[in-house]
Design a protein around this motif. Structure first.
Motif, PDB file in Angstrom:
ATOM      1  N   ASP A 137      67.202  42.798  47.478  1.00  0.00           N
ATOM      2  CA  ASP A 137      67.676  42.852  45.614  1.00  0.00           C
ATOM      3  C   ASP A 137      68.234  44.129  44.867  1.00  0.00           C
ATOM      4  N   HIS A 139      65.882  45.558  42.569  1.00  0.00           N
ATOM      5  CA  HIS A 139      64.667  46.313  42.108  1.00  0.00           C
ATOM      6  C   HIS A 139      63.960  45.162  42.855  1.00  0.00           C
ATOM      7  N   ASP A 220      71.367  39.380  42.876  1.00  0.00           N
ATOM      8  CA  ASP A 220      71.319  41.154  42.561  1.00  0.00           C
ATOM      9  C   ASP A 220      71.269  41.743  43.390  1.00  0.00           C
TER      10      ASP A 220
HETATM   11 MN   LIG Z   1      66.340  41.637  41.708  1.00  0.00          MN
END
Ligand SMILES: [Mn+2]
Length: 290
Positions: A137, A139, A220
């Motif tokens: 990820d 994040h 992402d």
């Molecule tokens: Mn993310």
């Protein structure tokens, strides 16, 4: 009647024949995106992946195998979203994934927002403890609560860590200060990966994970130049081919018990990212069960 010259059937990878009983991998499309905080639309992700996968070649040159023949892949119908509450949706997913696990199959979820991973891990955690969650990820997704819910896409790893004591996050480049201090040892940052070789990355991941592994991939994690179709894009990401090399290295040494590919948020008219996502799913299945 059967159309003589039909297009590929509507299932992941457009397989002419699929049989649940003999399939090793079961694909569960989850078109759900109730808590997205920036760009909504990942509910269209599963359909975009399936559409992009239908014309795909099933022969994997890299592995010299027709993965779908060797492994057996079955695509279930889409799981209906529960818009009453994110927690309700998590439980709905856990129940469905539990059936797949009890049937001795490997669930692969197509998202949908990242929250779907909580449901999948919940199903495993109520059955076994001997596994790690490997998280790709941009994040950290480590907030305890976000927008008044504990089941937001921004809380995924906070919830998963409550169920699984072995979690490792890779490719992170967006995190709040508190989480960065709290989870320092469970995170491999992009800033550090940028100076590392593939083998170092793979070794570090292997050092931090158990033999049985559940992989959750927020798309992402890939650089927005190749993967612009996500809800919260972040610059300075992994390139597709590097992510594949890392997955290949890990899955040579690890037993994949389940996976999800989430946050594909298709942009109308731009199909290349959808194809990328579909091929990533196929390659991962290939690496795991070559
Ligand atoms: Mn993310």
């Amino acid at each position: 009647m059967k159309v003589l010259n039909s297009t590929a059937p509507y299932n992941m990878f457009g397989l002419e024949e699929q049989d649940y009983d003999t399939a090793k991998v079961v694909i569960l499309p989850v078109p759900y995106d109730a808590t997205s905080s920036y760009r909504t639309g990942s509910r269209d992700g599963p359909r975009a992946m399936i559409e992009a996968s239908r014309p795909m070649e099933l022969y994997d040159q890299e592995l010299d195998q027709v993965t779908s023949d060797n492994v057996g892949i079955f695509t279930l119908e889409e799981l209906a979203p529960d818009f009453n509450s994110p927690e309700g949706m998590v439980n709905r997913i856990a129940k469905e994934v539990g059936i797949i696990i009890d049937d001795k199959k490997v669930p692969v979820l197509l998202g949908g927002e990242h929250t779907i991973a909580i449901g999948a891990v919940k199903a495993f955690a109520s059955r076994r403890k001997d596994f790690s969650v490997l998280h790709f990820d941009a994040h950290a997704d480590s907030r305890d609560e976000f927008n008044s819910t504990k089941y937001s896409h921004a809380c995924v790893m906070a919830r998963i860590r409550e169920m699984c004591n072995s979690c490792y996050s890779v490719g992170i480049r967006s995190i709040d200060k508190d989480s960065a201090e709290k989870y320092e040892k469970q995170i491999l940052y992009m800033k550090d990966m940028n100076t590392m070789k593939t083998k170092q990355v793979v070794d570090l991941i292997l050092k931090n994970t158990k033999k049985n592994i559940y992989i959750t991939i927020d798309l992402d994690v890939i650089d927005p130049s190749e993967m612009p179709s996500t809800g919260t894009p972040e610059p300075d990401g992994l390139c597709y081919s590097w992510l594949k090399l890392i997955l290949k290295g890990i899955l040579k040494e690890r037993n994949l018990i389940g996976a999800d590919f989430n946050e594909l948020n298709p942009i109308p008219g731009i199909v290349a990212p959808n194809v990328l996502a579909a091929k990533l799913v196929y390659s991962t299945i290939g690496y795991a069960f070559a």
